[in-house]
Design a protein around this motif. Sequence first.
Motif, mmCIF file in Angstrom:
data_model
loop_
_atom_site.group_PDB
_atom_site.id
_atom_site.type_symbol
_atom_site.label_atom_id
_atom_site.label_comp_id
_atom_site.label_asym_id
_atom_site.label_seq_id
_atom_site.Cartn_x
_atom_site.Cartn_y
_atom_site.Cartn_z
ATOM 1 N N ASP A 77 0.830 -1.213 0.000
ATOM 2 C CA ASP A 77 0.000 0.000 0.000
ATOM 3 C C ASP A 77 0.860 1.257 0.000
ATOM 4 N N TYR A 78 1.966 1.204 0.747
ATOM 5 C CA TYR A 78 2.887 2.344 0.848
ATOM 6 C C TYR A 78 3.458 2.677 -0.527
ATOM 7 N N MET A 79 3.952 1.667 -1.231
ATOM 8 C CA MET A 79 4.539 1.904 -2.552
ATOM 9 C C MET A 79 3.474 2.330 -3.561
ATOM 10 N N LEU A 80 2.269 1.779 -3.433
ATOM 11 C CA LEU A 80 1.193 2.160 -4.344
ATOM 12 C C LEU A 80 0.792 3.619 -4.135
ATOM 13 N N SER A 81 0.753 4.053 -2.879
ATOM 14 C CA SER A 81 0.383 5.441 -2.581
ATOM 15 C C SER A 81 1.389 6.433 -3.155
ATOM 16 N N ILE A 82 2.675 6.112 -3.023
ATOM 17 C CA ILE A 82 3.721 7.061 -3.410
ATOM 18 C C ILE A 82 4.218 6.827 -4.832
ATOM 19 N N CYS A 83 4.288 5.565 -5.237
ATOM 20 C CA CYS A 83 4.936 5.215 -6.502
ATOM 21 C C CYS A 83 3.965 4.714 -7.564
ATOM 22 N N GLY A 84 2.671 4.810 -7.319
ATOM 23 C CA GLY A 84 1.701 4.343 -8.297
ATOM 24 C C GLY A 84 1.646 5.233 -9.521
ATOM 25 N N ASP A 106 -3.496 9.756 -2.523
ATOM 26 C CA ASP A 106 -4.552 9.399 -1.578
ATOM 27 C C ASP A 106 -4.492 10.218 -0.295
ATOM 28 N N ASP A 107 -3.632 11.246 -0.263
ATOM 29 C CA ASP A 107 -3.503 12.185 0.867
ATOM 30 C C ASP A 107 -2.889 11.554 2.116
ATOM 31 N N ARG A 108 -2.406 10.324 2.038
ATOM 32 C CA ARG A 108 -1.905 9.660 3.237
ATOM 33 C C ARG A 108 -0.505 10.115 3.635
ATOM 34 N N VAL A 161 12.132 13.665 3.086
ATOM 35 C CA VAL A 161 11.612 12.806 4.151
ATOM 36 C C VAL A 161 10.151 12.489 3.829
ATOM 37 N N VAL A 162 9.747 11.248 4.069
ATOM 38 C CA VAL A 162 8.360 10.835 3.881
ATOM 39 C C VAL A 162 7.703 10.781 5.253
ATOM 40 N N MET A 163 6.565 11.466 5.418
ATOM 41 C CA MET A 163 5.885 11.576 6.705
ATOM 42 C C MET A 163 4.409 11.233 6.544
ATOM 43 N N GLY A 164 3.767 10.922 7.659
ATOM 44 C CA GLY A 164 2.327 10.741 7.657
ATOM 45 C C GLY A 164 1.618 12.086 7.633
ATOM 46 N N CYS A 168 -5.099 13.778 7.309
ATOM 47 C CA CYS A 168 -5.716 12.899 6.319
ATOM 48 C C CYS A 168 -7.001 12.330 6.906
ATOM 49 N N THR A 169 -8.126 12.770 6.397
ATOM 50 C CA THR A 169 -9.414 12.335 6.901
ATOM 51 C C THR A 169 -10.464 12.554 5.820
ATOM 52 N N ASP A 170 -11.520 11.768 5.879
ATOM 53 C CA ASP A 170 -12.639 11.968 4.960
ATOM 54 C C ASP A 170 -13.474 13.179 5.365
ATOM 55 N N LEU A 171 -13.327 13.615 6.616
ATOM 56 C CA LEU A 171 -14.058 14.804 7.062
ATOM 57 C C LEU A 171 -13.397 16.061 6.505
ATOM 58 N N HIS A 172 -14.197 17.088 6.339
ATOM 59 C CA HIS A 172 -13.702 18.342 5.790
ATOM 60 C C HIS A 172 -12.993 19.125 6.893
ATOM 61 N N ILE A 173 -11.742 19.522 6.661
ATOM 62 C CA ILE A 173 -11.024 20.363 7.620
ATOM 63 C C ILE A 173 -11.336 21.821 7.302
#
Length: 425
Positions: A77-84, A106-108, A161-164, A168-173
Amino acid sequence: MLNLQLGIRYTVGKISQEPRHEIGSSDFGPQACVELRFPRSGSRLTPCHESVDFRWKDYCPKVFRHLREMFKIDTADYMLSICGNDALRELASPGKSGSVFFLSHDDRYIIKTLRKSEVKVLLGMLPSYYHHVQMYENMLITKFFGVHRVKPFGGRKVRFVVMGNMLCTDLHIHRRYDLKGSLQGRWTDNGEIDENTTLKDLDLKYVFQLEPSWREALLKQLVCDCRLLESQGIMDYSVLLGLHFRAPQHSATLSPELSTVPTNLTHSSCVTYANEQEMGCSHRGLVLVPRQPGNETSTPGLHVRGSPLRAPAGGDGEVDLLLPGTARRLQIQLGVNMPARADRRFDENDACREDKVLEEVHDVVLYLGIIDILQAYGVTKRIEHAYKSLHYDPLSISAVGPKVYAKRFQEFVSSIFPPTTNQTN
């Protein structure tokens, strides 16, 4: 972006296939790195690609593999999010550092360019950071997943650097704040403020009422996290605070009249069970329900390891946040999906206005964590402290020593999460 994606796809994929072993001292430090050349035509180890030739450096790959596993990050999932196939999105820099920010599709994940000095700080504190992650599953500090360097042929070195992504949420900030606990210069320049504006300390007009046990856990974890940063000589960090206001009208106008709830309710009295909602009592914006393990509609926050929070509304058991009018349940953890009551603080000018309600309360969902933790109190910051101390109150400026900074930071966060009335009594 392409070079970064190629490097991460190769090194993260390769190390995930190696046998797992315990981390030792030789796995830390600048010498614990993997360097590769990525020629455009490809090589025995690397694929061909459409970019220019570049050199790739992966810092402490074994340590970051363990960190990703502790943060429950699936490698695929990590590689798909960043390297897809979906490209990374470049963001406008929210600060003065000049760093470039990228966001995964995916905003993750957030990818940020670092100065050489910041990489040195991160690698120096990495053993203590790794131990801290092992000790505290609910830590609020930025979650790091990898540090890399790219050098295109004939170009300059660029460190990432890769960070979380804490927001990241489905709710509106609707509002986001960068809070340091200092006052000098800590406001946003006048202009149009929208949901993408990062506000600062003097822009914050709310205090937040949390379930008492959650407030205690939050402040206790804050002490532990600040202790780590102080021990590493770190200062100038911030709390990143994201607010989701439950009133639908808030997303457009932030109108106090349309999103106010009775001011005589404590936070716990704003919490009800789902069956009350089913009877049509949907005037309240936040509902806590006993958690049902395995319930497919209950989703934890990304990169979160800790246990779900408990509350009296759930019989002192684990609880989920139910969004009224929907079937969605959000798993509540420290700093993620935390329901609270936001009480607006009015200044003297507001209090003099006859058309203004003197108390304004909103139901909010909070997201928060500690960011920008790579600034050491070195020579430059010491000079800045000496210079600014001649012109301003030394305690109001950001550039202070790690011990003073940590104490002031904790006091500030405690002040925006004051105890409820029954706690005070």
